[in-house]
Motif scaffolding. Structure first.
Motif, PDB file in Angstrom:
ATOM      1  N   GLU A 149      39.089  -2.456  58.917  1.00 46.68           N
ATOM      2  CA  GLU A 149      39.639  -2.414  60.264  1.00 46.68           C
ATOM      3  C   GLU A 149      40.159  -1.001  60.503  1.00 46.68           C
ATOM      4  O   GLU A 149      40.908  -0.465  59.686  1.00 46.68           O
ATOM      5  CB  GLU A 149      40.761  -3.422  60.489  1.00 46.68           C
ATOM      6  CG  GLU A 149      41.294  -3.381  61.933  1.00 46.68           C
ATOM      7  CD  GLU A 149      42.214  -4.540  62.294  1.00 46.68           C
ATOM      8  OE1 GLU A 149      42.488  -4.720  63.502  1.00 46.68           O
ATOM      9  OE2 GLU A 149      42.655  -5.255  61.369  1.00 46.68           O
ATOM     10  N   ILE A 150      39.740  -0.418  61.609  1.00 48.89           N
ATOM     11  CA  ILE A 150      40.258   0.895  62.014  1.00 48.89           C
ATOM     12  C   ILE A 150      40.818   0.737  63.422  1.00 48.89           C
ATOM     13  O   ILE A 150      40.158   0.201  64.306  1.00 48.89           O
ATOM     14  CB  ILE A 150      39.179   1.993  61.944  1.00 48.89           C
ATOM     15  CG1 ILE A 150      37.967   1.633  62.786  1.00 48.89           C
ATOM     16  CG2 ILE A 150      38.755   2.251  60.523  1.00 48.89           C
ATOM     17  CD1 ILE A 150      36.951   2.741  62.881  1.00 48.89           C
ATOM     18  N   GLN A 159      50.272  -3.071  60.376  1.00 48.72           N
ATOM     19  CA  GLN A 159      49.949  -2.668  61.734  1.00 48.72           C
ATOM     20  C   GLN A 159      48.473  -2.869  62.069  1.00 48.72           C
ATOM     21  O   GLN A 159      47.992  -2.397  63.099  1.00 48.72           O
ATOM     22  CB  GLN A 159      50.334  -1.194  61.939  1.00 48.72           C
ATOM     23  CG  GLN A 159      51.816  -0.924  61.749  1.00 48.72           C
ATOM     24  CD  GLN A 159      52.196   0.509  62.087  1.00 48.72           C
ATOM     25  OE1 GLN A 159      51.703   1.082  63.057  1.00 48.72           O
ATOM     26  NE2 GLN A 159      53.085   1.095  61.285  1.00 48.72           N
ATOM     27  N   GLY A 160      47.763  -3.593  61.188  1.00 50.37           N
ATOM     28  CA  GLY A 160      46.355  -3.885  61.437  1.00 50.37           C
ATOM     29  C   GLY A 160      45.478  -2.655  61.427  1.00 50.37           C
ATOM     30  O   GLY A 160      44.548  -2.534  62.228  1.00 50.37           O
ATOM     31  N   GLU A 161      45.730  -1.727  60.480  1.00 50.36           N
ATOM     32  CA  GLU A 161      45.054  -0.440  60.501  1.00 50.36           C
ATOM     33  C   GLU A 161      44.047  -0.232  59.375  1.00 50.36           C
ATOM     34  O   GLU A 161      43.288   0.737  59.430  1.00 50.36           O
ATOM     35  CB  GLU A 161      46.099   0.688  60.432  1.00 50.36           C
ATOM     36  CG  GLU A 161      47.031   0.740  61.622  1.00 50.36           C
ATOM     37  CD  GLU A 161      48.179   1.718  61.459  1.00 50.36           C
ATOM     38  OE1 GLU A 161      48.759   2.134  62.479  1.00 50.36           O
ATOM     39  OE2 GLU A 161      48.523   2.052  60.301  1.00 50.36           O
ATOM     40  N   CYS A 162      44.021  -1.103  58.360  1.00 46.24           N
ATOM     41  CA  CYS A 162      43.198  -0.753  57.196  1.00 46.24           C
ATOM     42  C   CYS A 162      42.590  -1.932  56.455  1.00 46.24           C
ATOM     43  O   CYS A 162      41.840  -1.716  55.493  1.00 46.24           O
ATOM     44  CB  CYS A 162      44.019   0.093  56.217  1.00 46.24           C
ATOM     45  SG  CYS A 162      45.694  -0.508  55.916  1.00 46.24           S
ATOM     46  N   ALA A 163      42.904  -3.165  56.801  1.00 41.51           N
ATOM     47  CA  ALA A 163      42.305  -4.364  56.189  1.00 41.51           C
ATOM     48  C   ALA A 163      42.333  -4.286  54.667  1.00 41.51           C
ATOM     49  O   ALA A 163      43.405  -4.240  54.073  1.00 41.51           O
ATOM     50  CB  ALA A 163      40.898  -4.581  56.723  1.00 41.51           C
ATOM     51  N   GLY A 164      41.143  -4.200  54.019  1.00 36.65           N
ATOM     52  CA  GLY A 164      41.090  -4.296  52.565  1.00 36.65           C
ATOM     53  C   GLY A 164      41.211  -3.004  51.809  1.00 36.65           C
ATOM     54  O   GLY A 164      41.052  -2.989  50.579  1.00 36.65           O
ATOM     55  N   VAL A 165      41.484  -1.866  52.474  1.00 40.07           N
ATOM     56  CA  VAL A 165      41.526  -0.587  51.760  1.00 40.07           C
ATOM     57  C   VAL A 165      42.833   0.163  52.010  1.00 40.07           C
ATOM     58  O   VAL A 165      42.865   1.396  52.008  1.00 40.07           O
ATOM     59  CB  VAL A 165      40.323   0.310  52.141  1.00 40.07           C
ATOM     60  CG1 VAL A 165      39.015  -0.311  51.682  1.00 40.07           C
ATOM     61  CG2 VAL A 165      40.298   0.576  53.643  1.00 40.07           C
ATOM     62  N   CYS A 166      43.910  -0.562  52.222  1.00 41.32           N
ATOM     63  CA  CYS A 166      45.199   0.088  52.480  1.00 41.32           C
ATOM     64  C   CYS A 166      45.710   0.762  51.203  1.00 41.32           C
ATOM     65  O   CYS A 166      45.897   0.099  50.180  1.00 41.32           O
ATOM     66  CB  CYS A 166      46.213  -0.933  52.978  1.00 41.32           C
ATOM     67  SG  CYS A 166      45.711  -1.775  54.498  1.00 41.32           S
TER      68      CYS A 166
END
Length: 695
Positions: free
Chosen positions: A171-172, A228-235
């Protein structure tokens, strides 16, 4: 249950493939063919599992304002660049780079301030790498927000990342503020960035994330956040540190391999602000390797394109550049010069320059009118040892060409271009003056110091008041009013082309200096051009000649008389109003205490009440001075302050610069006087440099 869940997941992927979705819709909804429909779906899922799974390699989404409608709607242009596994469906090659084939999948979905799909994430292929197995491309489109919307968020969300980083969803998320800025009087532009899909970094080495901002804002980087819904599985999936000034450094003990990086690039109105005006997502891959080579043993790039530079390219004009890469040793060969480009930019084949360790490519681009504005262009080189050069990124700024036909423009486009042209020349041309330097700093905060046109009286009718002045846009002199200072005095006698102001005497001793020609005070005036100001800042550099004795020379407590030996800065005439005094003492060591610094012990003669604490006090002689002898210790620089003058040197931490806020705003010109109570052949204060600024 497991079959249903699997089919639902596949159905989402089928919807993302237009051809597959059309095929599925052709199945008739009858009981007899229900099994057939399920079969078609399962077959499509199996095929798409190969084509769509484990293929994402990162993206960036950025935006800029386009127009504000008469109904209050706001239209922005959204630009994205996405990278995918090169060997997945829709291969990118030389044909697709120069063509108009749309690749990719999915859509940018609204999260805040809008509804539905904001736009497609399909892209035109711009670059690819066979050795690293990736393709990348970009595309732009407009989206209009309803009246009253000031904040928006949108994201691209699906799965999966390439299997080398463990797959998983992506998610970006891009965010923006659509309100009118108080400083630029227009809507904000997001930062611009870009990088290659795979960056090679040795353990413990770092890279700079390329960023630029057309508004000149303070740009910072941070890790993307799951909350913040910015990176999904790669935070924060990579063991590394990320500084706010956008330096990514991988840890020394990190394992080799591929890692996904997800970060947000944000712009702030100033370095003290904590509220981001926009947030741009940048996600890419880092290939970490171990090597006995140092961090700087990679290939070396050479090009006229300097890192972080801005290159203007005219619409419809051919721009080209040769990029040369040099291998680090005779055993190393350059195998690829990789570019990350705007749409339509082409690259020649790699060729070695005979008899050298240099390889080159030539890039060419003819931008279209729709590509107006900034574009990131990055390039780097790979060698046969698997090492990559430091990536170099520039901003290609597409501007209107004088030769561009205007026949296809409607009135709104012409008006927009004229407004943009006026904004570009604001302060730069006498036809578009600003009211003051602080007005320029507010409206064009990224401007660099230099000469600009101002008109503080009436920019419409009083053209005679338009004049060119020097604006310092970097210093703020601790002012509470921010940047944007107009220079009113700039005397520098080390410059052989400058002369002493009218009324001052030129001394040609070991230095060219300005002083008095009579007993008492001599003066000169510096115009403020009618600009209203409330703050004054400046500095002076002078020398002691003979027996100057500070405030002990007072002939009266009168601002119009020689109330000290030194330089007096005032404004107004009836009466004069004190700004600052540069006072020359007798000597650095103890003598009759009346000659001492007013803050020493015992204290010297105190300054008049109108001076207060607004003065610098320093002597140039280390012992009792002689008449008409020049002492080479510079006055009012805060250096070489010993003995009884020390308390006066150290009391003001801003020395050699002073800063003064006046009780009331004024448009008075500034008067500078050199004063002394004895004739100049006995004593004088000689000035070498004087700078004064108002705001």
């Amino acid at each position: 249950y497991y079959i249903t869940a699997y089919m639902y997941t596949c159905l989402v992927k089928v919807q993302q493939s237009p051809l597959s979705w059309k095929l599925l819709q052709q199945q008739q909804p009858t009981a007899m063919v229900a099994t057939s429909t399920v079969g078609v779906l399962l077959v499509l899922c199996a095929v798409l599992g190969l084509a769509l799974s484990s293929h994402f390699m990162g993206a960036i989404i950025q935006w800029k304002p386009e127009s504000i409608g008469s109904d209050g709607t706001v239209t922005i242009e959204i630009s994205h660049q996405a990278s995918w596994k090169g060997s997945s469906s829709n291969i990118c090659g030389n044909t697709t780079v120069s063509g108009s084939t749309l690749l990719g999948e999915g859509a940018l979905d609204c999260r805040v301030g809008c509804s539905g799909n904001v736009g497609s994430m399909l892209f035109y292929c711009t670059d690819y790498s066979i050795s690293e197995d990736w393709k990348t491309g970009s595309r732009s489109y407009d989206y209009t927000f309803a009246s009253g919307i000031t904040q928006f968020e949108a994201s691209f969300k699906s799965g999966n990342w390439i299997s080398e980083v463990g797959g998983g969803n992506w998610e970006i998320r891009v965010k923006g503020d659509l309100s009118i800025r108080a400083d630029t009087h227009s809507i904000n532009n997001s930062p611009v960035s870009g990088t290659r899909p795979i960056v090679k970094l040795k353990r413990g080495c770092s890279m700079r994330i390329p960023v630029s901002d057309v508004d000149g804002d303070d740009v910072r980087c941070r890790w993307a956040q799951s909350s913040q819904g910015e990176c999904a599985g790669v935070c924060q999936a990579i063991p590394a540190t990320l500084s706010s000034n956008c330096i990514l450094r991988v840890n020394t003990g990190i394992s080799t391999g591929l890692y996904a990086v997800a970060l947000q690039i944000e712009d702030f109105v100033s370095t003290s602000s904590s509220v981001a005006m926009s947030s741009v997502p940048l996600q890419f891959l880092v290939s970490v390797y171990s090597s006995s080579y140092s961090c700087d043993s990679e290939p070396i790039l050479s090009s006229s394109l300097e890192d972080d530079s801005v290159v203007e390219v005219a619409v419809g004009s051919l721009w080209h550049e040769t990029i040369v890469a040099t291998s680090a040793s005779q055993n190393q060969d350059i195998v690829e010069i990789v570019t990350v480009s705007p749409r339509g930019l082409t690259k020649s084949s790699l060729e070695q320059i005979p008899g050298t360790r240099n390889w080159k490519v030539t890039v060419s681009w003819t931008p279209e009118r729709s590509q107006g504005g900034p574009h990131a262009f990055c390039f780097y080189a790979n060698d046969n040892f698997g090492l990559s050069s430091v990536e170099r990124c520039v901003t290609l700024k597409v501007k209107l060409s004088d030769a561009t036909s205007q026949c296809d423009l409607n009135s709104e486009e012409i008006l927009a271009d004229l407004q943009a042209l006026k904004y570009h020349y604001l302060g730069v041309s006498g036809a578009f003056p600003v009211q003051s330097c602080s007005d320029l700093a507010d409206r064009k905060p990224w401007s660099e110091s230099g000469e600009f046109w101002i008109n503080p009286i009436d920019i419409v009718t009083d053209h005679a008041s338009t004049r060119k002045v020097y604006c310092d846009l970097e210093r703020n002199f601790t002012s509470t009013y921010g940047n944007g200072w107009m220079r009113v005095a700039n005397l520098d006698m080390t410059n052989p082309t400058q002369n002493c102001p009218d009324g001052f005497r030129l001394y040609t001793l070991s230095k060219r200096l300005c002083g008095r020609h009579k007993t008492g005070c001599i003066s000169t005036f510096y115009s403020t051009h009618g600009v209203q100001y409330r703050s004054v800042a400046g500095r002076a550099r002078g020398y002691q000649l003979g027996t100057t004795d500070g405030f002990a020379s007072q002939v009266s407590n009168n601002i119009s008389a020689a109330y000290m030996d030194g330089v007096s800065v005032t404004h107004g005439s009836s009466p004069r109003k004190h700004i600052w005094s540069f006072v020359a003492g007798l000597m650095e060591m103890e003598h009759e205490h009346r000659h001492h610094c007013p803050y020493s012990s015992p204290r010297g003669v105190q300054p008049p009440s109108f001076v207060g604490n607004d003065f610098f006090f320093e002597a140039g002689s280390t012992r009792h001075p002689a008449v008409n002898v020049l002492y080479d210790d510079v006055l009012w620089d805060g250096k070489n302050c010993s003995g009884i003058e020390g308390p006066c040197c150290t009391r003001n931490p801003t020395i050699p610069w002073f800063y003064k806020e006046l009780p009331q705003p004024t448009t008075d010109d500034i008067e500078v006087r050199i004063c002394g109570n004895y004739p100049p052949d006995n004593e004088d204060v000689l000035v070498e440099l004087l700078e004064l600024y108002v705001q």
